[in-house]
Design a protein around this motif. Structure first.
Motif, mmCIF file in Angstrom:
data_model
loop_
_atom_site.group_PDB
_atom_site.id
_atom_site.type_symbol
_atom_site.label_atom_id
_atom_site.label_comp_id
_atom_site.label_asym_id
_atom_site.label_seq_id
_atom_site.Cartn_x
_atom_site.Cartn_y
_atom_site.Cartn_z
ATOM 1 N N GLU A 108 -5.125 1.349 2.615
ATOM 2 C CA GLU A 108 -5.095 0.163 3.473
ATOM 3 C C GLU A 108 -5.303 0.546 4.927
ATOM 4 O O GLU A 108 -5.864 -0.202 5.708
ATOM 5 C CB GLU A 108 -3.743 -0.551 3.311
ATOM 6 N N GLU A 109 -4.805 1.735 5.285
ATOM 7 C CA GLU A 109 -4.791 2.127 6.687
ATOM 8 C C GLU A 109 -6.189 2.510 7.178
ATOM 9 O O GLU A 109 -7.119 2.631 6.405
ATOM 10 C CB GLU A 109 -3.804 3.283 6.898
ATOM 11 N N HIS A 167 0.830 -1.217 0.000
ATOM 12 C CA HIS A 167 0.000 0.000 0.000
ATOM 13 C C HIS A 167 0.860 1.261 0.000
ATOM 14 O O HIS A 167 1.956 1.287 0.561
ATOM 15 C CB HIS A 167 -0.999 0.000 1.160
ATOM 16 N N MET A 213 4.555 1.725 4.614
ATOM 17 C CA MET A 213 5.439 0.720 4.094
ATOM 18 C C MET A 213 6.118 1.201 2.824
ATOM 19 O O MET A 213 6.365 0.459 1.901
ATOM 20 C CB MET A 213 4.666 -0.599 3.871
HETATM 21 ZN ZN LIG Z 1 0.960 -1.236 6.407
#
Ligand SMILES: [Zn+2]
Length: 470
Positions: free
Chosen positions: A173-174, A107, A140
């Motif tokens: 994603e978060e 992500h 990330m």
């Molecule tokens: Zn992550």
């Protein structure tokens, strides 16, 4: 100063030379170190928090791939029509067509960072004391950078894998995500991400303990995320005339019972293997307790291990009250009280089973329990001998003999959507981080500079090994 003999000094010099030669073997060529640093800086300095979206970051990744020689047809930037700033980018390295592709997911969004809490600017890449600091270095964008650099390096080296290698860099994603890129790509653009093996570098990977390589973790499963709402209602009244029946007291009495409750021990294939293998790296009573978990009478050992919240999360479903709302005014008896209870279920347990347990523990039919939203089941991806062998080959080429241990994530990742779509997914980062100093989502997030570059070489080798067909 300590005097040492000439021979000993020579031996020490040779050892040091040998050690640094070996270390140099583990580093990518200089040009790809420079490139990965540039990409990391660029991505950290694009603010891709939930409010900003990830389109700009996706476009930057696409530009890098195109500049490196990828054909326009193999680089796709796309966002859901109703969330145009939640950009994703999918890059495909064409292979020899031997079977379905290998898919990498990562992500591009990051959680918020308050500059006042940080000692550096979270949206600037800062190199200091052997670390890269910045929001997303660990979660990330660091890993995204390593995957993108490996994709570029393979392209420029003219490498043609047995099968296509797809790298999807995705949105949302978060927490707060309403346009999760992996979920959306699987639902709306399956052709772009269709594969039979998924690697997700969003998670733990190599762990350091006291500066030594400890083990490489490979997540094969994650706990299922389920939120429950608890509610009591009451006819209310004037606060000058209190009665024993009270919506707040009724709800909090139930919550006190929940606070004292522990869900039963529930091990899975993954956690059995995890505890058996991690026990070998430990010693003393903790190691004995971990081994006892897979024995005939695990309860006493489980009770001792459960005092550590990290171990406890591996051993059982957990539910905890996280929000409370009640009452309408300071002089009114409350007509409603409401609690949010957040649960993380061991794979295999259903939300219905958890709800039944909650109702039993609360022990009051007046506390209405409901589940919040649809719950995505979270199947386990067993670590097959074949996949384990591939990880082993890549790890041994870098760090011979470092243990590889399957584990279950207590949190959630995008791998759940790949697994739901029937594609086996493994989560493992390319970088070694200190097991006692994890900073993702926290202040002064960072990765080691050496671990970052070395991770670049590892990811490059891992992708090649994973894409091989027998
Ligand atoms: Zn992550």
């Amino acid at each position: 100063m300590k005097r040492i003999s000439r021979a000993a000094a020579l031996a020490a010099m040779m050892l040091a030379a040998g050690a640094s030669a070996r270390a140099a073997d583990n580093m990518p060529p200089a040009q790809y170190q420079v490139l990965s640093r540039e990409i990391l800086k660029q991505l950290i300095e694009i603010n891709s928090t939930h409010a900003n979206g990830s389109l700009v970051a996706a476009q930057a990744v696409a530009r890098r791939a195109l500049d490196a020689g990828y054909a326009a047809a193999d680089v796709t930037v796309l966002a859901p029509p109703d969330h145009p700033t939640k950009g994703n980018v999918v890059i495909r390295l064409r292979g020899k067509g031997r079977g379905k592709p290998l898919l990498l997911i990562g992500h591009l969004d990051v959680v918020e960072a308050n500059p006042r809490d940080w000692t550096t600017d979270p949206f600037q890449l800062v190199e200091k004391d052997g670390y890269f600091y910045g929001r997303g270095t660990e979660d990330m964008k660091g890993d995204d950078t390593l995957v993108l650099t490996a994709m570029i390096r393979m392209k420029q080296e003219g490498y043609v894998p047995d099968r296509d290698i797809i790298a999807a860099f995705t949105a949302d994603e978060e927490a707060g995500g309403d346009a999760d890129g992996v979920q959306w790509l699987f639902a709306a653009h399956r052709d772009l991400v269709d594969s039979d093996l998924v690697l997700n570098t969003d998670g733990e990977g190599g762990w350091l303990k006291n500066g030594q390589r400890y083990f490489v973790g490979v997540e094969t499963s994650e706990k299922l995320y389920a939120t429950f709402e608890l509610e009591t209602t009451n006819k209310g009244g004037h606060s000058s005339l209190p009665r024993p029946d009270n919506a707040i007291y009724q709800l909090t009495a139930g919550l006190q019972k929940l606070a004292a409750y522990q869900f039963p021990l529930r091990l899975t294939d993954t956690t059995r293997r995890y505890f058996t293998e991690i026990a070998r790296l430990k010693s003393g009573p903790e190691s004995a307790d971990m081994l006892a978990l897979v024995g005939p009478a695990p309860e006493a050992a489980a009770a001792r291990l459960s005092r550590d919240p990290v171990q406890n999360a591996q051993l059982r479903t957990t539910c905890v009250a996280t929000m409370l709302r009640a009452g309408e005014g300071e002089s009114a008896l409350p007509s409603r009280a409401h609690a949010t209870v957040q649960c993380r279920l061991i794979p295999g347990e259903t939300p219905e089973q958890t709800q039944a347990t909650l109702e039993r523990v609360l022990g009051d039919p007046g506390i209405h329990v409901s589940v919040d939203g649809p719950i995505d089941p979270s199947p386990e991806t067993p670590l097959t001998a074949e996949v384990q062998t591939r990880f082993r080959k890549a790890v041994d080429s870098m760090w011979p003999g470092v243990p590889i241990i399957p584990d279950m994530a207590a949190g959630a990742s995008d791998s759940v959507f790949a697994r739901l779509a029937g594609e086996p997914s493994y989560v493992s980062s390319g970088m070694f981080t200190d097991i006692d100093d994890v900073r993702d989502h926290g202040r002064d997030e960072r990765v080691g500079v050496h671990a970052f570059y070395e991770g670049g070489e590892y990811v490059y080798r891992l992708l090649k090994v994973m894409a091989e067909r027998p």
